[in-house]
Scaffold this motif. Structure first.
Motif, PDB file in Angstrom:
ATOM      1  N   SER A 210     116.938 -27.637  32.053  1.00 25.86           N
ATOM      2  CA  SER A 210     115.352 -27.734  32.179  1.00 25.86           C
ATOM      3  C   SER A 210     114.977 -29.252  32.791  1.00 25.86           C
ATOM      4  O   SER A 210     114.218 -29.276  33.378  1.00 25.86           O
ATOM      5  N   SER A 211     115.816 -30.264  32.620  1.00 27.84           N
ATOM      6  CA  SER A 211     115.779 -31.295  33.435  1.00 27.84           C
ATOM      7  C   SER A 211     116.088 -31.322  34.935  1.00 27.84           C
ATOM      8  O   SER A 211     115.140 -31.848  35.484  1.00 27.84           O
ATOM      9  N   ILE A 212     117.007 -30.488  35.247  1.00 22.00           N
ATOM     10  CA  ILE A 212     117.154 -30.449  36.811  1.00 22.00           C
ATOM     11  C   ILE A 212     115.887 -29.551  37.156  1.00 22.00           C
ATOM     12  O   ILE A 212     115.585 -29.894  38.433  1.00 22.00           O
ATOM     13  N   LEU A 213     115.695 -28.598  36.504  1.00 20.58           N
ATOM     14  CA  LEU A 213     114.641 -27.732  37.070  1.00 20.58           C
ATOM     15  C   LEU A 213     113.072 -28.439  37.204  1.00 20.58           C
ATOM     16  O   LEU A 213     112.176 -28.545  38.064  1.00 20.58           O
ATOM     17  N   SER A 214     112.915 -29.448  35.844  1.00 20.16           N
ATOM     18  CA  SER A 214     111.576 -30.328  35.935  1.00 20.16           C
ATOM     19  C   SER A 214     111.625 -31.127  37.253  1.00 20.16           C
ATOM     20  O   SER A 214     110.324 -31.120  37.921  1.00 20.16           O
ATOM     21  N   LEU A 215     112.729 -31.860  37.414  1.00 18.86           N
ATOM     22  CA  LEU A 215     112.636 -32.717  38.418  1.00 18.86           C
ATOM     23  C   LEU A 215     112.634 -32.175  39.802  1.00 18.86           C
ATOM     24  O   LEU A 215     112.071 -32.776  40.601  1.00 18.86           O
ATOM     25  N   GLY A 216     113.361 -30.895  40.015  1.00 17.74           N
ATOM     26  CA  GLY A 216     113.036 -30.179  41.370  1.00 17.74           C
ATOM     27  C   GLY A 216     111.733 -29.964  41.371  1.00 17.74           C
ATOM     28  O   GLY A 216     111.228 -29.763  42.640  1.00 17.74           O
ATOM     29  N   VAL A 217     111.096 -29.468  40.408  1.00 20.97           N
ATOM     30  CA  VAL A 217     109.536 -29.033  40.588  1.00 20.97           C
ATOM     31  C   VAL A 217     108.716 -30.183  41.184  1.00 20.97           C
ATOM     32  O   VAL A 217     107.949 -30.078  42.021  1.00 20.97           O
ATOM     33  N   THR A 218     108.943 -31.286  40.520  1.00 21.80           N
ATOM     34  CA  THR A 218     108.233 -32.387  40.675  1.00 21.80           C
ATOM     35  C   THR A 218     108.535 -33.037  42.213  1.00 21.80           C
ATOM     36  O   THR A 218     107.465 -33.485  43.002  1.00 21.80           O
ATOM     37  N   LEU A 219     109.803 -32.962  42.439  1.00 16.00           N
ATOM     38  CA  LEU A 219     110.058 -33.561  43.840  1.00 16.00           C
ATOM     39  C   LEU A 219     109.605 -32.352  45.027  1.00 16.00           C
ATOM     40  O   LEU A 219     109.221 -32.994  46.261  1.00 16.00           O
ATOM     41  N   SER A 220     109.507 -31.219  44.697  1.00 13.84           N
ATOM     42  CA  SER A 220     109.010 -30.293  45.876  1.00 13.84           C
ATOM     43  C   SER A 220     107.532 -30.328  45.933  1.00 13.84           C
ATOM     44  O   SER A 220     106.881 -30.017  46.900  1.00 13.84           O
ATOM     45  N   THR A 221     106.832 -31.191  44.847  1.00 15.76           N
ATOM     46  CA  THR A 221     105.170 -31.222  45.019  1.00 15.76           C
ATOM     47  C   THR A 221     104.696 -32.071  46.379  1.00 15.76           C
ATOM     48  O   THR A 221     103.898 -31.106  46.916  1.00 15.76           O
ATOM     49  N   PRO A 222     105.083 -33.086  46.859  1.00 10.57           N
ATOM     50  CA  PRO A 222     104.652 -33.668  47.843  1.00 10.57           C
ATOM     51  C   PRO A 222     104.774 -32.663  49.163  1.00 10.57           C
ATOM     52  O   PRO A 222     104.208 -32.537  50.161  1.00 10.57           O
ATOM     53  N   LEU A 223     106.310 -32.048  49.153  1.00 10.14           N
ATOM     54  CA  LEU A 223     106.556 -31.338  50.150  1.00 10.14           C
ATOM     55  C   LEU A 223     105.579 -30.240  50.339  1.00 10.14           C
ATOM     56  O   LEU A 223     105.175 -29.779  51.540  1.00 10.14           O
ATOM     57  N   ALA A 224     105.365 -29.442  49.205  1.00 11.87           N
ATOM     58  CA  ALA A 224     104.756 -28.167  49.248  1.00 11.87           C
ATOM     59  C   ALA A 224     103.198 -28.755  49.684  1.00 11.87           C
ATOM     60  O   ALA A 224     102.585 -27.842  50.360  1.00 11.87           O
ATOM     61  N   ILE A 225     102.579 -29.680  49.084  1.00 12.40           N
ATOM     62  CA  ILE A 225     101.113 -30.010  49.555  1.00 12.40           C
ATOM     63  C   ILE A 225     100.900 -30.349  51.117  1.00 12.40           C
ATOM     64  O   ILE A 225     100.212 -29.699  51.505  1.00 12.40           O
TER      65      ILE A 225
ATOM     66  N   VAL B 172     113.291 -23.630  27.917  1.00  7.68           N
ATOM     67  CA  VAL B 172     114.025 -23.897  29.486  1.00  7.68           C
ATOM     68  C   VAL B 172     112.980 -24.260  30.489  1.00  7.68           C
ATOM     69  O   VAL B 172     112.560 -25.281  30.750  1.00  7.68           O
ATOM     70  N   ILE B 173     112.214 -23.022  30.966  1.00  4.90           N
ATOM     71  CA  ILE B 173     111.038 -23.145  31.910  1.00  4.90           C
ATOM     72  C   ILE B 173     109.893 -23.758  31.456  1.00  4.90           C
ATOM     73  O   ILE B 173     108.933 -24.211  32.207  1.00  4.90           O
ATOM     74  N   GLY B 174     109.623 -23.707  30.010  1.00  5.52           N
ATOM     75  CA  GLY B 174     108.305 -24.251  29.606  1.00  5.52           C
ATOM     76  C   GLY B 174     108.124 -25.719  29.962  1.00  5.52           C
ATOM     77  O   GLY B 174     107.101 -25.981  30.527  1.00  5.52           O
ATOM     78  N   PRO B 175     109.153 -26.576  29.360  1.00  4.74           N
ATOM     79  CA  PRO B 175     109.000 -28.089  29.538  1.00  4.74           C
ATOM     80  C   PRO B 175     108.786 -28.400  31.113  1.00  4.74           C
ATOM     81  O   PRO B 175     108.355 -29.344  31.676  1.00  4.74           O
ATOM     82  N   SER B 176     109.649 -27.446  31.788  1.00  6.29           N
ATOM     83  CA  SER B 176     110.101 -27.907  33.195  1.00  6.29           C
ATOM     84  C   SER B 176     108.635 -27.489  34.093  1.00  6.29           C
ATOM     85  O   SER B 176     108.484 -28.381  35.213  1.00  6.29           O
ATOM     86  N   LEU B 177     108.115 -26.496  33.959  1.00  7.87           N
ATOM     87  CA  LEU B 177     106.899 -26.062  34.540  1.00  7.87           C
ATOM     88  C   LEU B 177     105.474 -26.635  33.828  1.00  7.87           C
ATOM     89  O   LEU B 177     104.538 -26.663  34.989  1.00  7.87           O
ATOM     90  N   PHE B 178     105.467 -26.662  32.701  1.00  9.86           N
ATOM     91  CA  PHE B 178     104.351 -26.902  32.074  1.00  9.86           C
ATOM     92  C   PHE B 178     103.943 -28.191  31.232  1.00  9.86           C
ATOM     93  O   PHE B 178     103.189 -28.192  30.400  1.00  9.86           O
ATOM     94  N   GLN B 179     104.957 -29.045  31.335  1.00  9.35           N
ATOM     95  CA  GLN B 179     104.839 -30.529  30.919  1.00  9.35           C
ATOM     96  C   GLN B 179     105.232 -31.278  31.884  1.00  9.35           C
ATOM     97  O   GLN B 179     106.174 -31.932  32.106  1.00  9.35           O
ATOM     98  N   GLN B 180     104.127 -31.184  32.896  1.00  8.53           N
ATOM     99  CA  GLN B 180     104.531 -31.940  34.383  1.00  8.53           C
ATOM    100  C   GLN B 180     103.397 -32.636  34.621  1.00  8.53           C
ATOM    101  O   GLN B 180     102.266 -33.036  33.894  1.00  8.53           O
ATOM    102  N   LEU B 181     103.302 -33.294  35.768  1.00 11.56           N
ATOM    103  CA  LEU B 181     102.327 -34.379  36.306  1.00 11.56           C
ATOM    104  C   LEU B 181     101.251 -33.742  36.881  1.00 11.56           C
ATOM    105  O   LEU B 181     101.397 -32.607  37.263  1.00 11.56           O
ATOM    106  N   ASP B 182     100.121 -34.341  36.907  1.00 13.00           N
ATOM    107  CA  ASP B 182      98.926 -33.771  37.472  1.00 13.00           C
ATOM    108  C   ASP B 182      98.923 -33.064  38.679  1.00 13.00           C
ATOM    109  O   ASP B 182      98.480 -32.074  38.766  1.00 13.00           O
ATOM    110  N   MET B 183      99.585 -33.733  39.708  1.00 11.13           N
ATOM    111  CA  MET B 183      99.731 -33.109  41.000  1.00 11.13           C
ATOM    112  C   MET B 183     100.623 -32.076  41.239  1.00 11.13           C
ATOM    113  O   MET B 183     100.392 -31.235  41.971  1.00 11.13           O
ATOM    114  N   VAL B 184     101.339 -31.756  40.210  1.00  9.46           N
ATOM    115  CA  VAL B 184     102.226 -30.428  39.976  1.00  9.46           C
ATOM    116  C   VAL B 184     101.013 -29.193  39.738  1.00  9.46           C
ATOM    117  O   VAL B 184     101.302 -28.331  40.427  1.00  9.46           O
TER     118      VAL B 184
END
Length: 310
Positions: free
Chosen positions: A8-23, A137-149
């Motif tokens: 969950s921690s790896i997935l959460s950080l991965g989603v956060t780090l992908s955000t500026p790239l995706a935008i 697992v995926i709940g905290p990773s995808l839906f407990q995130q920063l605003d820009m995510v």
């Protein structure tokens, strides 16, 4: 720590780090679908990162910082539009000039205002989506995130709908494929290209602001480490589709997250050399993916070519 929490921690950080790239990547998709390559994305992200960081620090308001990042991105995009769309200058040269401008100004402004001081923003608070955040697992990773995510979650389908299901999207695609035919049908080619460049550059500025405000909470020289150029590569990886570009950004972000998350382990067992290899791994993965995908990739026919009305 349990395996579930590690994943969950790896997935959460991965989603956060992908955000500026995706935008930034989706912004570049819109610009390139209109036929204009913006090689200055990394410079725009750097300047957006500093301006956003500075405004957020001075006002104490994160969202004003994000808006400032968008504003500086639009301003940089306007420079690119004037040079590439209206003056018909070489898009590669003007884009690289924009990159060096953003790189130089961001460092100059930071050194002028803050000198050698290390200034930090307070860490942002994640926003939790009720019910969804409780999914294992995926709940905290995808839906407990920063605003820009969450903004990224919305941007992907909105960009797809814009390009594929709206009249403006049809104009953007037609200008990128055949501006002569679009012009003959009454489409203002220069205006569509300008709007597309401004949207793309504004999103790049926002991506940079999120990088400094949301992820690092600090600004320093070359903060982006070239991920603006990775975003350009992801457009080719994604074959000029917002959804596929997002998938590429997620691949990069997850591999980056694995590298960061395993640093302490390899340092503990006395293998710091593997840490550097793992940090290089995301770039190797994207390079390999680009080599595989690029053979079938076909961009807009008029991409990078100035349109001169006869």
């Amino acid at each position: 720590m349990s395996l579930e929490r590690i994943v969950s921690s790896i997935l959460s950080l991965g989603v956060t780090l992908s955000t500026p790239l995706a935008i930034a990547g989706i912004g570049e998709v819109i610009s390139e679908r209109a036929g204009v390559i913006d090689l200055g994305i990394d410079g725009i992200m750097l300047l957006g990162a500093f301006i956003g960081f500075h405004v957020s620090l001075q006002t104490g308001n994160t969202y004003l910082g994000y808006l400032a990042g968008v504003g500086v991105g639009v301003l940089m995009g306007l420079i690119l539009a004037v040079l590439s769309v209206y003056l018909k200058l070489n898009q590669a040269i003007t884009g690289m000039g924009l990159y060096f401008l953003g790189f130089g100004l961001s460092d100059f402004f930071y050194r002028t205002i803050y000198g050698e001081k290390e200034v930090y923003l307070p860490p942002p608070t994640p926003l939790s989506v009720p019910v969804l955040a409780n999914i294992p697992v995926i709940g905290p990773s995808l839906f407990q995130q920063l605003d820009m995510v969450y903004f990224m979650y919305a941007l992907v389908p909105l960009a797809w709908l814009l390009i594929n299901r709206t009249k403006l999207g049809l104009w953007i695609r037609s200008v990128g494929e055949n501006p002569k035919a679009a012009d003959a049908m009454g489409v203002n080619v220069s205006m569509i290209q300008t709007v597309s460049v401004l949207v793309g550059a504004g999103l790049a500025g926002l991506a940079g602001a999120f990088l400094s405000i949301g992820i690092t909470q600090v600004f320093y020289e070359n903060l982006t480490y070239g991920i603006g150029f990775i975003a350009i590569g992801l457009v080719y990886f994604g074959k000029w589709s917002p959804v596929r570009t997002f998938a590429g950004a997620l691949l990069f972000g997850l591999s980056w997250s694995v590298a960061i998350s395993t640093q302490s382990y390899f340092n503990a067992i006395g293998r710091p050399d593997l840490v550097y290899f793992l940090l290089a791994l995301p770039y190797l993965i994207i390079t390999l993916a680009l080599v595989i995908v690029s053979r079938q990739a076909r961009g807009p026919k008029w991409l990078g070519r100035p349109y001169i009305r006869e």
